[in-house]
Design a protein around this motif. Structure first.
Motif, PDB file in Angstrom:
ATOM      1  N   GLN A   5      22.018 -18.599   8.506  1.00  0.00           N
ATOM      2  CA  GLN A   5      21.043 -19.670   8.601  1.00  0.00           C
ATOM      3  C   GLN A   5      21.589 -20.748   9.528  1.00  0.00           C
ATOM      4  N   THR A   6      20.722 -21.674   9.923  1.00  0.00           N
ATOM      5  CA  THR A   6      21.171 -22.743  10.808  1.00  0.00           C
ATOM      6  C   THR A   6      22.232 -23.591  10.119  1.00  0.00           C
ATOM      7  N   ARG A  11      18.240 -27.213  13.123  1.00  0.00           N
ATOM      8  CA  ARG A  11      17.062 -26.468  12.662  1.00  0.00           C
ATOM      9  C   ARG A  11      16.378 -25.813  13.837  1.00  0.00           C
ATOM     10  N   ASP A  12      15.561 -24.798  13.497  1.00  0.00           N
ATOM     11  CA  ASP A  12      14.742 -24.109  14.489  1.00  0.00           C
ATOM     12  C   ASP A  12      13.430 -24.860  14.656  1.00  0.00           C
ATOM     13  N   ILE A  13      12.935 -24.921  15.883  1.00  0.00           N
ATOM     14  CA  ILE A  13      11.632 -25.514  16.164  1.00  0.00           C
ATOM     15  C   ILE A  13      10.689 -24.370  16.508  1.00  0.00           C
ATOM     16  N   LEU A  14       9.762 -24.065  15.620  1.00  0.00           N
ATOM     17  CA  LEU A  14       8.868 -22.921  15.782  1.00  0.00           C
ATOM     18  C   LEU A  14       7.542 -23.363  16.397  1.00  0.00           C
ATOM     19  N   PRO A  15       6.797 -22.425  17.007  1.00  0.00           N
ATOM     20  CA  PRO A  15       5.451 -22.780  17.462  1.00  0.00           C
ATOM     21  C   PRO A  15       4.543 -22.970  16.255  1.00  0.00           C
ATOM     22  N   GLU A  17       4.875 -26.287  16.803  1.00  0.00           N
ATOM     23  CA  GLU A  17       5.614 -27.543  16.942  1.00  0.00           C
ATOM     24  C   GLU A  17       6.404 -27.577  18.255  1.00  0.00           C
ATOM     25  N   SER A  18       6.937 -26.429  18.665  1.00  0.00           N
ATOM     26  CA  SER A  18       7.693 -26.386  19.918  1.00  0.00           C
ATOM     27  C   SER A  18       6.812 -26.750  21.109  1.00  0.00           C
ATOM     28  N   TRP A  21       6.739 -30.469  21.382  1.00  0.00           N
ATOM     29  CA  TRP A  21       7.950 -30.967  22.046  1.00  0.00           C
ATOM     30  C   TRP A  21       7.795 -30.891  23.566  1.00  0.00           C
ATOM     31  N   THR A 322      -2.134 -25.562  20.098  1.00  0.00           N
ATOM     32  CA  THR A 322      -1.826 -24.307  20.771  1.00  0.00           C
ATOM     33  C   THR A 322      -2.974 -23.970  21.712  1.00  0.00           C
TER      34      THR A 322
END
Length: 417
Positions: A5-6, A11-15, A17-18, A21, A322
């Motif tokens: 895990q991170t 942390r991971d930025i997933l779509p 949300e990415s 950014w 999106t």
């Protein structure tokens, strides 16, 4: 539980949300490039000495640096902020001044993770080097203010202050130190420790126990030279001329030791007061020189992406979006035709996706519906033999039609939702 895990504070930025950014950075780039700032990309790793210059009494240097020795025996650090890297680049490459640059990217600090504060955090920012003019201070602050306006934030407070010239600051620090020493145990233990490193940092304390002592502390304005006072007055007059609201906050000192004269901070009105800084900056004349370059004036700011997006969420602005698909290709003839049709759609500037693994018609239609596409492009054996395609609108009351395959692009463009 997954094996890996991170790391804490990462942390991971997933779509999608990415995508927000990326949009954040694009809005910023469009704004500052219209003011003559070009993008600078610096390494994530620098010689640790680049960052010890930002203030050896600051937590950033003493507690938070990701510093280590690389395999070549060099003492290096992940960058904890970008201004020092920009000044190192100026000292190394000696570009023609004025040098106006912008940046975007991650920084790293080993601090306690909390809401809106992570060990890996992204910033956007600008730096302008080689100009000692109060009107440039106004331009820099105005660009930060305009950015927040463009992304829709309205509950942003701008506070400004001046730390004066180096001699002014030195006399002020001496007076502050004397004031806090007299206070003794009236200060919290943490502030008494900070006092030994840098009396200015005590002004940052948000502890209730320290409030009365800080409120009674000397004011920096009482120590300004005539030159420093004139510079600050010019900045304030410039902000008024642009109708940018601000408050002068005498206790604002910012978190790094390289600042002098103008400093400022943007605060989010919806965030907790202890963690409400969205971004800020100021003048750092002398930092380039400390990094081996010529004496060079400099000013800039950095805006925190994470905390700014929290403020956007609170105000209901700049939401994640999106791009909706224009078409989803459903092909039950083996999949080869779907390759060509999807490529044709994308080449025409339409957003298109398709199914894989030769799924059934029913399964592919479920995927088309789940994708949110405006149209399903259906190719079965009958359509393949006749050189046609069936176009099924996925939203609204549009009718399903069968058209020549050669008319697909024109049909979709005429029937955009």
């Amino acid at each position: 539980m997954p094996t890996f895990q991170t790391s804490p504070g990462m942390r991971d930025i997933l779509p999608p949300e990415s995508g927000r950014w990326r949009a954040f950075q694009l809005v910023f780039a469009e704004l500052v490039e219209s003011a003559g700032y070009g993008q600078l990309i610096t390494p994530l790793i620098e010689d640790v000495g680049v960052f010890t210059r930002i203030g050896e009494a600051t937590d950033v240097v003493t507690k938070e640096l990701y510093a280590f020795e690389d395999r070549g025996g060099r003492h290096v650090s992940l960058r904890p902020e970008m201004t020092a890297s920009v000044c190192r680049a100026f000292a190394q490459h000696r570009p023609i001044a004025p040098w106006k640059v912008w940046y975007a990217g991650p920084n790293f600090r080993q601090e306690k993770a909390q809401r809106g504060r992570y060990r890996q955090f992204d910033q956007v920012g600008i730096e302008a080097l080689g100009v000692d003019d109060a009107h440039l201070d106004v331009e820099v602050i105005a660009l930060g203010w305009e950015f927040y306006q463009r992304i829709g934030l309205r509950q942003v407070r701008l506070i400004v202050n001046s730390l004066g010239e180096p001699d002014d600051r030195a006399r002020y620090v001496e007076a502050l130190g004397a004031h806090f020493e007299v206070a003794g145990d009236a200060l919290s233990e943490q502030s008494r420790e900070t006092l030994q490193k840098n009396p200015l940092r005590v002004l940052d304390s948000k502890r209730e126990r320290d409030r009365a002592v800080i409120d009674a502390a000397p004011q920096i304005a009482d120590f300004y030279s005539a030159e420093a006072a004139d510079h600050f007055d010019t900045v304030l007059d410039g902000l008024r001329s642009l109708d940018i609201p601000f408050d002068v906050e005498p206790k604002l000192v910012r978190g790094l030791d390289y600042y002098r004269r103008t400093i400022f901070e943007f605060q989010g009105g919806t965030l907790e007061s202890a963690q409400n800084a969205l971004g800020g900056g100021g003048r750092y004349d002398g930092l380039v020189e400390a990094l081996g370059g010529p004496a060079t004036a400099g000013i800039g700011f950095a805006l925190g992406l994470d905390r700014t997006l929290l403020a956007c969420d609170d105000e209901g602005v700049f939401a994640a979006t999106t791009r909706e698909l224009d078409a989803f290709v459903v092909d039950v003839t083996g999949g080869a035709a779907a390759v060509a049709i999807t490529a044709e759609l994308r080449a025409a500037g339409l957003a298109a996706d398709r199914s894989f693994d030769q799924r059934s018609m029913k399964a592919q239609m479920k995927l088309a519906n789940r994708s949110g596409a405006a149209h399903a492009i259906i190719l079965g054996d009958d359509e393949l033999a006749a050189g046609t395609l069936t176009v099924k609108p996925m939203h609204g009351n549009g009718e399903q039609v069968t058209i020549p395959r050669t008319d697909l692009i024109d049909h979709l463009q005429r029937n955009e939702p």
